[in-house]
Design an enzyme around this catalytic site. Structure first.
Site, mmCIF file in Angstrom:
data_model
loop_
_atom_site.group_PDB
_atom_site.id
_atom_site.type_symbol
_atom_site.label_atom_id
_atom_site.label_comp_id
_atom_site.label_asym_id
_atom_site.label_seq_id
_atom_site.Cartn_x
_atom_site.Cartn_y
_atom_site.Cartn_z
ATOM 1 N N ARG A 232 34.471 26.611 45.164
ATOM 2 C CA ARG A 232 34.058 28.224 44.456
ATOM 3 C C ARG A 232 32.926 28.463 45.014
ATOM 4 O O ARG A 232 31.747 28.099 44.781
ATOM 5 C CB ARG A 232 34.373 28.215 43.157
ATOM 6 C CG ARG A 232 34.300 29.765 42.604
ATOM 7 C CD ARG A 232 34.400 29.798 41.070
ATOM 8 N NE ARG A 232 34.163 30.931 40.376
ATOM 9 C CZ ARG A 232 35.197 31.754 40.171
ATOM 10 N NH1 ARG A 232 36.579 31.561 40.262
ATOM 11 N NH2 ARG A 232 35.031 32.807 39.436
ATOM 12 N N HIS B 142 41.023 35.309 46.706
ATOM 13 C CA HIS B 142 41.229 34.476 45.838
ATOM 14 C C HIS B 142 42.858 33.991 45.314
ATOM 15 O O HIS B 142 43.511 34.427 44.404
ATOM 16 C CB HIS B 142 40.691 35.431 44.334
ATOM 17 C CG HIS B 142 40.688 34.621 43.081
ATOM 18 N ND1 HIS B 142 40.681 33.231 42.939
ATOM 19 C CD2 HIS B 142 40.225 35.079 41.867
ATOM 20 C CE1 HIS B 142 40.281 32.784 41.639
ATOM 21 N NE2 HIS B 142 40.142 33.981 41.009
ATOM 22 N N GLN C 121 44.535 32.787 42.022
ATOM 23 C CA GLN C 121 44.833 33.625 40.976
ATOM 24 C C GLN C 121 46.078 34.464 41.270
ATOM 25 O O GLN C 121 46.953 34.740 40.412
ATOM 26 C CB GLN C 121 43.602 34.911 41.130
ATOM 27 C CG GLN C 121 43.887 36.149 40.074
ATOM 28 C CD GLN C 121 43.639 35.561 38.523
ATOM 29 O OE1 GLN C 121 42.829 35.270 38.187
ATOM 30 N NE2 GLN C 121 44.841 35.700 37.805
ATOM 31 N N ASP D 101 40.697 45.023 38.464
ATOM 32 C CA ASP D 101 39.781 43.934 38.507
ATOM 33 C C ASP D 101 38.553 44.647 38.247
ATOM 34 O O ASP D 101 38.132 45.971 38.352
ATOM 35 C CB ASP D 101 39.969 43.076 39.784
ATOM 36 C CG ASP D 101 38.849 41.944 39.841
ATOM 37 O OD1 ASP D 101 38.749 41.408 38.615
ATOM 38 O OD2 ASP D 101 38.778 41.531 40.704
ATOM 39 N N CYS E 261 42.762 39.852 36.154
ATOM 40 C CA CYS E 261 42.302 38.348 36.209
ATOM 41 C C CYS E 261 41.183 38.067 35.356
ATOM 42 O O CYS E 261 41.077 36.621 35.175
ATOM 43 C CB CYS E 261 42.103 38.020 37.707
ATOM 44 S SG CYS E 261 40.520 38.850 38.441
ATOM 45 N N ARG F 175 46.857 30.287 35.049
ATOM 46 C CA ARG F 175 46.099 29.722 35.845
ATOM 47 C C ARG F 175 46.150 28.301 35.812
ATOM 48 O O ARG F 175 46.006 27.526 36.909
ATOM 49 C CB ARG F 175 44.513 30.214 35.882
ATOM 50 C CG ARG F 175 44.300 31.605 35.955
ATOM 51 C CD ARG F 175 44.276 31.775 37.643
ATOM 52 N NE ARG F 175 43.467 30.892 38.333
ATOM 53 C CZ ARG F 175 42.013 31.071 38.351
ATOM 54 N NH1 ARG F 175 41.495 32.159 37.943
ATOM 55 N NH2 ARG F 175 41.307 30.156 39.324
#
Length: 303
Positions: free
Chosen positions: A106, A133, A136, A224, A262, A290
């Protein structure tokens, strides 16, 4: 890099059949009993997780998922490793490959992810970069289909910043064959090269500056956070305020539309309480997925 390695780097570089296979592996893990410790697929395997950005959902879901599959986990923060502190990414990749079976990164810079995958001799997973991402989006597709059936042919609307999540939504719309309408201010539109890729691939992706136009009769509305994990830019908030997802916005979507985010959510900024806590919201299922999506990714990478 070994050519036969199964890296999970971005949705545009994995074929549709494989992405669907990963979703099904994740769905199978959701239906399994985590207390049943027999026949676990990843016994004896170890996942290294490297974090250059803060994380709640990514860290917990990958760690719990790997353990539920029978494997072990090593967590490495930026301050605890030589990654980016003198040792080259290539050398880090070579060393970790001797210790573990799969690496999740990450980070901010997508080039770091690409270099890690180039020199690693074990699979590498994109846990998030500033460009994309993909983990996600696997959870988001899984969540939509959990509630509404196949996502192909449906319409998803996004309101807000054209960020890394949006880039992965463009990839997902192309690969999973749903229509995507993006409502973004002109100054915060998504990566033009990713839009070009999607259009050339025949995807139904449109961009507008009008959120009500984007959500009109949509099957799902997504947003988001407007700001990074490290700062809050007041001018950015001002530009994005017209893109806040309110009850009025949701009422322009289909009657049974879903709302997704998310997380983490900045309530009152990109979404109001009445939406994230309301009848449209499936954000908690989305967060749980997730775990299941990443169990599918781990199993595919190590199969």
């Amino acid at each position: 890099m070994t050519s036969s390695l199964k890296h999970f780097l971005d949705l545009d570089v994995i074929d549709r059949a494989t992405l669907r296979e990963i979703i099904e592996l994740g769905n199978g893990s959701r239906e399994s009993d985590p207390s049943n410790r027999s026949n676990l697929p990843l016994v004896g395997k170890t996942l290294a997780m490297m974090f250059e950005k803060p994380s709640t959902r990514t860290r917990v879901s990958f760690e719990v998922g790997m353990r539920q599959l029978g494997g072990e986990v090593v967590v490495l923060s930026q301050s605890e490793t030589q990654f980016g502190h003198g040792e080259t990414i290539a050398d880090t990749a070579r060393v970790l490959s001797r210790f573990v079976d799969v690496i999740m990164l990450r980070t901010d810079d997508p080039q770091k992810l690409a270099d890690l995958a180039k020199y690693a001799t074990v699979p590498v997973i994109n846990g998030l970069t500033d460009l994309s991402h993909p983990c996600q989006l696997m959870a988001d597709v899984m969540t939509f289909e959990q509630h509404r059936g196949p996502i192909a042919g449906r319409t998803v609307a996004y309101c807000g910043d054209g960020n890394n999540v949006v880039n992965s939504f463009i990839h997902a719309a192309t690969q999973f064959e749903f229509s995507l309408r993006l409502a973004c201010p002109d100054s915060l539109r998504p990566d033009p090269s990713i839009l070009r890729w999607a259009i050339e691939a025949g995807a139904d992706v449109t961009v507008t500056d009008d959120p009500l136009e984007a959500v009109d009769q949509a099957d799902c509305v997504v947003t988001d956070t407007w700001v990074s994990m490290h700062n809050k830019e007041e001018d950015r908030v001002q530009v994005l305020t017209p893109y806040r997802v309110t009850e009025k916005v949701m009422q322009h979507a289909k009657e049974d539309a879903l709302f997704m985010h998310c997380l983490p959510a900045h309530r009152g900024d990109e979404v109001v309480d009445e939406v994230i806590d309301g009848r449209w919201s499936v954000v908690w299922d989305e967060a749980e997925n997730r775990l299941h999506a990443q169990k599918g990714i781990l199993q595919w990478c190590l199969s």
